[in-house]
Design an enzyme around this catalytic site. Sequence first.
Site, mmCIF file in Angstrom:
data_model
loop_
_atom_site.group_PDB
_atom_site.id
_atom_site.type_symbol
_atom_site.label_atom_id
_atom_site.label_comp_id
_atom_site.label_asym_id
_atom_site.label_seq_id
_atom_site.Cartn_x
_atom_site.Cartn_y
_atom_site.Cartn_z
ATOM 1 C CB CYS A 1 -4.749 -0.536 2.681
ATOM 2 S SG CYS A 1 -5.412 1.136 2.634
ATOM 3 C CB CYS A 18 -0.913 0.014 1.227
ATOM 4 S SG CYS A 18 -1.930 1.507 1.315
ATOM 5 C CB CYS A 54 -2.035 4.733 4.028
ATOM 6 S SG CYS A 54 -3.342 4.077 2.982
#
Lengths: 220, 91
Positions: free
Chosen positions: A126, A121, A124
């Site tokens: 995830c 990800c 971020c």
Amino acid sequence: MSLDQDDHERHDHEADPHAPNEHRGPDTDVWEHRAAALQEALVAKGLVTPDQVRAMIEDWESRTPALGARLIARAWTDPVFKARLLADAKSAARELLGIDPGVPELVALENTDRVHHVVVCTLCSCYPRAILGVPPAWYKGLAYRSRAIVEPRGVLREFGLELAPWVEVRVVDSTADMRYLVLPERPAGTERMSEQELAALVTRDSMIGVARAKEPIGVT
Amino acid sequence: MVKFREGDRVRVRDEARAGHIRTPTYIMGKVGVVSRVHGSYRNPEQLAYGEQGVPEIPLYYVAFDAAEVWGGTSSADRVDVDLYEHWLEPA
């Protein structure tokens, strides 16, 4: 807040000294204080109870990669379940594990001797927390997030996974609300193993795609 | 109503936007192929600010050649990214 829903908001607030974060100053204690103050305020206003918070933490900590491993082991032994897992992993997880993955969708991606998926990800962190638990620190770290997408073969090599040139590497950037689970290849020499024995070969990292499933002991 | 189907070639809009966007900068302007239509979901760009995020927007799993994204020699390797429909145009 449901489980696994808000990784991209939450990553700024976690006090994890191993997770490099470009937005965070050197003093991570401030986040812990802020979380505590926020909880106190929410309790004072009657919006949450301490018992709800405790139950949420208990639920989070009960989630481990063993849940994901059960899905994989069943898929290895039951072609009908495997087809269902690949078509709709969320309902497959609900059926086998009796839990709601708590995300809009859970998507399973099959690794074969020709195609290798690895999940990252870049925006971020995830991660399918509901069935793999808390992500490893490196998964949230800037190094993995920035390098895996550009040079996956080099990163996988550092994890000890050398892929043949003819294997197609697919780096999956989990940018939106989907959560990805890699279905690793079933290791050779496991034909006679039970589903439970097979589940023990399925590691967290093999379900992220940075490793293969473990080889059975005694197979050379 | 979804605008694209599996196999369609799409280009990612190259627009710098502030806020909680779910489209990484490296993929802007690149051309890929829709390989899966996930469904329609509430818009996270609005949800992040306490809005309702409606109407729901189709979300696609789009496959890009790694060489298209990063340059370099062509190979079968791919970069796969989830992208909301308002970031895509036909290519």
